[in-house]
Design an enzyme around this catalytic site. Structure first.
Site, PDB file in Angstrom:
ATOM      1  N   GLU A  31     -75.049 -25.100 132.418  1.00 39.54           N
ATOM      2  CA  GLU A  31     -74.722 -25.943 133.580  1.00 39.54           C
ATOM      3  C   GLU A  31     -75.810 -25.928 134.645  1.00 39.54           C
ATOM      4  O   GLU A  31     -75.927 -26.867 135.439  1.00 39.54           O
ATOM      5  CB  GLU A  31     -73.377 -25.501 134.179  1.00 39.54           C
ATOM      6  CG  GLU A  31     -72.834 -26.485 135.212  1.00 39.54           C
ATOM      7  CD  GLU A  31     -71.451 -26.131 135.734  1.00 39.54           C
ATOM      8  OE1 GLU A  31     -70.805 -25.210 135.168  1.00 39.54           O
ATOM      9  OE2 GLU A  31     -71.019 -26.776 136.696  1.00 39.54           O
TER      10      GLU A  31
ATOM     11  N   HIS B  15     -62.484 -32.998 138.328  1.00 36.42           N
ATOM     12  CA  HIS B  15     -61.618 -33.064 137.133  1.00 36.42           C
ATOM     13  C   HIS B  15     -60.259 -33.617 137.537  1.00 36.42           C
ATOM     14  O   HIS B  15     -59.682 -33.187 138.529  1.00 36.42           O
ATOM     15  CB  HIS B  15     -61.458 -31.664 136.521  1.00 36.42           C
ATOM     16  CG  HIS B  15     -60.878 -31.708 135.145  1.00 36.42           C
ATOM     17  ND1 HIS B  15     -59.565 -32.023 134.903  1.00 36.42           N
ATOM     18  CD2 HIS B  15     -61.440 -31.491 133.934  1.00 36.42           C
ATOM     19  CE1 HIS B  15     -59.345 -32.002 133.590  1.00 36.42           C
ATOM     20  NE2 HIS B  15     -60.472 -31.682 132.977  1.00 36.42           N
TER      21      HIS B  15
ATOM     22  N   GLY C  82     -62.679 -27.542 124.024  1.00 38.20           N
ATOM     23  CA  GLY C  82     -63.379 -27.299 122.770  1.00 38.20           C
ATOM     24  C   GLY C  82     -64.854 -27.602 122.882  1.00 38.20           C
ATOM     25  O   GLY C  82     -65.404 -27.673 123.988  1.00 38.20           O
TER      26      GLY C  82
ATOM     27  N   ARG D  85     -69.600 -35.929 133.010  1.00 39.44           N
ATOM     28  CA  ARG D  85     -69.638 -35.129 131.784  1.00 39.44           C
ATOM     29  C   ARG D  85     -68.371 -35.362 130.971  1.00 39.44           C
ATOM     30  O   ARG D  85     -67.262 -35.348 131.498  1.00 39.44           O
ATOM     31  CB  ARG D  85     -69.760 -33.637 132.109  1.00 39.44           C
ATOM     32  CG  ARG D  85     -69.786 -32.791 130.847  1.00 39.44           C
ATOM     33  CD  ARG D  85     -69.988 -31.339 131.140  1.00 39.44           C
ATOM     34  NE  ARG D  85     -68.895 -30.733 131.864  1.00 39.44           N
ATOM     35  CZ  ARG D  85     -67.720 -30.400 131.345  1.00 39.44           C
ATOM     36  NH1 ARG D  85     -67.460 -30.625 130.063  1.00 39.44           N
ATOM     37  NH2 ARG D  85     -66.786 -29.840 132.078  1.00 39.44           N
TER      38      ARG D  85
ATOM     39  N   THR E 221     -67.553 -20.313 131.688  1.00 40.11           N
ATOM     40  CA  THR E 221     -67.317 -20.526 130.258  1.00 40.11           C
ATOM     41  C   THR E 221     -65.943 -20.000 129.866  1.00 40.11           C
ATOM     42  O   THR E 221     -65.230 -20.639 129.086  1.00 40.11           O
ATOM     43  CB  THR E 221     -68.418 -19.842 129.423  1.00 40.11           C
ATOM     44  OG1 THR E 221     -69.676 -20.402 129.803  1.00 40.11           O
ATOM     45  CG2 THR E 221     -68.193 -20.057 127.932  1.00 40.11           C
TER      46      THR E 221
ATOM     47  N   ARG F 247     -63.309 -38.836 132.735  1.00 40.72           N
ATOM     48  CA  ARG F 247     -62.798 -38.050 133.866  1.00 40.72           C
ATOM     49  C   ARG F 247     -62.989 -38.798 135.183  1.00 40.72           C
ATOM     50  O   ARG F 247     -62.130 -38.774 136.055  1.00 40.72           O
ATOM     51  CB  ARG F 247     -63.528 -36.710 133.912  1.00 40.72           C
ATOM     52  CG  ARG F 247     -63.121 -35.838 132.755  1.00 40.72           C
ATOM     53  CD  ARG F 247     -63.866 -34.540 132.719  1.00 40.72           C
ATOM     54  NE  ARG F 247     -63.296 -33.710 131.669  1.00 40.72           N
ATOM     55  CZ  ARG F 247     -63.715 -32.489 131.370  1.00 40.72           C
ATOM     56  NH1 ARG F 247     -64.722 -31.954 132.037  1.00 40.72           N
ATOM     57  NH2 ARG F 247     -63.150 -31.791 130.412  1.00 40.72           N
TER      58      ARG F 247
ATOM     59  N   GLY G  57     -65.635 -31.215 126.545  1.00 45.48           N
ATOM     60  CA  GLY G  57     -66.116 -30.663 125.272  1.00 45.48           C
ATOM     61  C   GLY G  57     -67.624 -30.612 125.178  1.00 45.48           C
ATOM     62  O   GLY G  57     -68.175 -29.973 124.277  1.00 45.48           O
TER      63      GLY G  57
ATOM     64  N   ALA H   5     -74.158 -19.889 127.804  1.00 46.47           N
ATOM     65  CA  ALA H   5     -75.600 -20.109 127.624  1.00 46.47           C
ATOM     66  C   ALA H   5     -76.348 -18.778 127.602  1.00 46.47           C
ATOM     67  O   ALA H   5     -77.228 -18.555 126.761  1.00 46.47           O
ATOM     68  CB  ALA H   5     -76.127 -21.000 128.751  1.00 46.47           C
TER      69      ALA H   5
HETATM   70  P1  ADP Z   1     -72.810 -21.625 131.486  1.00 48.09           P
HETATM   71  O1  ADP Z   1     -71.545 -22.320 131.068  1.00 48.09           O
HETATM   72  O2  ADP Z   1     -73.908 -22.561 131.788  1.00 48.09           O
HETATM   73  O3  ADP Z   1     -73.183 -20.524 130.557  1.00 48.09           O
HETATM   74  P2  ADP Z   1     -71.260 -19.964 133.307  1.00 48.09           P
HETATM   75  O4  ADP Z   1     -70.698 -20.428 134.588  1.00 48.09           O
HETATM   76  O5  ADP Z   1     -70.320 -19.763 132.178  1.00 48.09           O
HETATM   77  O6  ADP Z   1     -72.457 -20.953 132.916  1.00 48.09           O
HETATM   78  O7  ADP Z   1     -72.023 -18.579 133.513  1.00 48.09           O
HETATM   79  C1  ADP Z   1     -73.007 -18.381 134.489  1.00 48.09           C
HETATM   80  C2  ADP Z   1     -72.995 -16.928 134.909  1.00 48.09           C
HETATM   81  O8  ADP Z   1     -74.134 -16.615 135.687  1.00 48.09           O
HETATM   82  C3  ADP Z   1     -71.777 -16.549 135.743  1.00 48.09           C
HETATM   83  O9  ADP Z   1     -71.098 -15.451 135.165  1.00 48.09           O
HETATM   84  C4  ADP Z   1     -72.374 -16.205 137.105  1.00 48.09           C
HETATM   85  O10 ADP Z   1     -71.640 -15.225 137.818  1.00 48.09           O
HETATM   86  C5  ADP Z   1     -73.757 -15.698 136.709  1.00 48.09           C
HETATM   87  N1  ADP Z   1     -74.738 -15.754 137.821  1.00 48.09           N
HETATM   88  C6  ADP Z   1     -74.906 -16.763 138.707  1.00 48.09           C
HETATM   89  N2  ADP Z   1     -75.877 -16.459 139.590  1.00 48.09           N
HETATM   90  C7  ADP Z   1     -76.348 -15.226 139.268  1.00 48.09           C
HETATM   91  C8  ADP Z   1     -77.352 -14.365 139.811  1.00 48.09           C
HETATM   92  N3  ADP Z   1     -78.042 -14.696 140.903  1.00 48.09           N
HETATM   93  N4  ADP Z   1     -77.570 -13.163 139.204  1.00 48.09           N
HETATM   94  C9  ADP Z   1     -76.846 -12.793 138.117  1.00 48.09           C
HETATM   95  N5  ADP Z   1     -75.884 -13.566 137.573  1.00 48.09           N
HETATM   96  C10 ADP Z   1     -75.621 -14.765 138.127  1.00 48.09           C
END
Ligand code: ADP
Length: 462
Positions: free
Chosen positions: A426, A254, A63, A436, A57, A293, A439, A29
């Site tokens: 998320e 999961h 997918g 959820r 991610t 799930r 995918g 995101a």
């Molecule tokens: P999404 O799938 O919604 O993009 P992810 O879990 O892949 O979410 O990515 C969220 C990211 O945000 C992670 O790398 C996490 O470490 C980072 N994150 C969470 N809290 C903070 C924060 N307080 N400051 C900076 N980064 C953060």
């Protein structure tokens, strides 16, 4: 030969005190919204608290769901937004936020186009639990989607020279007159950065014991598939400036996570989507493996804590590249014959043999009389060698989160947007209802990440 790409985060010395938009988090995101904002002419910055980029991610394996895509047509699959909506709605216990679900299902195809325009090719299809149609898009290399997507998005971050700082944790959102004006963050010191817009892309709280204790203490003993930084920071940041949280008790467990080693490794749904079955300790099937799930997890729990085995053969393995990785790190048991496999995993040989024979017959006649499975029946289990992976359920995904509207504006308790605050991925709650679908999380990051980039532009320039 594939080019080698390694991304270097920006040196903290280059951090400025002012940007158009601050994006918190470097998962799907965050990266998508940064690229979209940049392409509209804004100057974004991405702040990531961990030293590893990509968040949860990078761990996604199956997918990206989307309907009415050019990829589906290339595969002669005629799909519809309505079917995507309805199947997700039923899978989510009809608790999904209809506004978000409508936007989501109607913008997946555009997101697939957008990725394609950015050389991110998801031209193969598979299926995940709860879906009736092949709409889970993945790279034709059959590589796990998460790592591929993050690497390819980072190439654009590098190309556009969008500043991305790691090891910097946002600790507060700054407001003035109820409008976002920046963030407070901590690296080796406290830093204030100004921006009129902030995108929360901080992911969920699957590794956040305090929030799990508050909302789902019954799950505290389970392992998690999440990276350690998935602690729900974005929810707390948003709440402090008056945001509403929704569906916080909806946590997805999961069903298929290998956890006999110190780590918990999610075994992607594509393994079942491509034909694997689940058997209990007696070598018998006990569920429609491609039910949602929630339901598959319940069926495994009902076995009484033994976990279960995924059983598949070489032809299924050929369809899921992630299995090479699972095998490489020692999660896969192998038998040159089904009997040899049964012996290795200590289940009754005759029972496993007859289970697989029955299943192969069901695949042949496309009718699973035992459990009514209708998908993932393109190939049977007959090509040696044979494989098993021991799995059990683990905390995986938090469906609840910050309340947003379809424009990704964060909403307060009165359902009014908090000026300048956006959320995608998320961290946002409501889209998935109480379950959820596999995918849909990658799809959510790209669909709503793009939308956040666009809406920030509209907010700042519109
Ligand atoms: P999404 O799938 O919604 O993009 P992810 O879990 O892949 O979410 O990515 C969220 C990211 O945000 C992670 O790398 C996490 O470490 C980072 N994150 C969470 N809290 C903070 C924060 N307080 N400051 C900076 N980064 C953060």
């Amino acid at each position: 030969m594939a080019e080698k790409f390694s991304f270097e985060p920006t040196d903290l010395k280059q951090l400025k005190d002012n940007y158009d938009v601050i994006i918190i988090g470097s998962g799907g995101a965050g990266l998508t919204s940064a690229i979209q904002a940049y392409e509209l002419g804004l100057s974004p910055v991405i702040l990531e608290k961990m030293d590893k980029l990509g968040g949860n991610t990078t761990r996604a394996s199956s997918g990206m769901n989307a309907a009415e895509t050019f990829v589906q047509l290339n595969h002669k699959i005629v799909d519809s937004f309505a079917d995507f909506y309805n199947e997700t709605f039923v899978g989510g216990g009809k608790m999904n936020n209809p506004e978000l679900l409508k936007f989501f299902t109607e913008h997946g195809a555009l997101a697939i186009d957008w990725l394609d325009q950015h050389d991110i090719k998801l031209d193969d299809l598979t299926i995940t639990g709860g879906m009736k149609t092949m709409r889970t898009h993945r790279p034709s290399s059959l590589a796990p989607i998460g790592g591929y997507l993050v690497t390819e998005l980072l190439k654009y971050i590098a190309k556009y020279q969008i500043p991305l700082f790691d090891n910097i944790k946002v600790t507060d959102l700054l407001t003035d007159n109820d409008q976002i004006v920046g963030v407070k963050a901590f690296s080796n010191r406290e830093i204030k950065i100004q921006a009129k817009a902030v995108v929360l892309a901080t992911g969920g709280f699957g590794a956040g014991k305090d929030l799990l204790a508050q909302y789902r203490s019954d799950l505290l003993n389970l392992r998690t598939t999440n990276q350690p930084g998935a602690t729900g920071d974005g929810l707390k940041l948003a709440q402090k400036v008056g945001a509403k949280l929704v569906d916080m008790d909806q946590v997805q467990v999961h069903p298929t996570v290998q956890q006999d080693t110190p780590h918990a490794f999610l075994i992607g749904e594509a393994v079942r989507g491509e034909g694997a079955i689940l058997v209990n300790n007696s070598g018998q099937r006990f569920v429609n493996e491609l039910d949602t799930r929630k339901n598959v997890t319940q069926a495994i729990d009902d076995l009484g804590g033994t976990g279960a085995y995924l059983i598949f053969d070489q032809s299924i393995r050929n369809r899921v590249k992630a299995i090479e990785f699972y095998d490489h790190i020692g999660l896969v048991e192998t038998g040159q014959t089904l009997s040899a496999l049964a012996e290795t995993i200590k289940v009754d040989i005759n029972s496993l043999q007859s289970t697989v024979n029955n299943w192969n017959q069901a695949v042949k006649i496309k009718n699973d009389q035992d459990f009514g499975r209708k998908t993932g029946m393109e190939r049977d289990i007959s090509e040696a060698p044979f494989f098993a992976i021991h799995i059990a359920p683990a905390v995986h995904y938090t469906m609840g989160g910050v309340a947003i509207n379809h424009q990704t504006q964060v909403l307060d308790e009165a359902n009014q947007p908090i000026a300048g605050l956006f959320a995608a991925g998320e961290v946002a709650g409501g889209l998935h209802g109480n379950n959820r679908i596999g995918g849909n999380s990658i799809a959510e990051t790209v669909v709503f990440g793009r939308q956040a980039g666009q809406q920030v532009y509209k907010y700042l320039k519109g």
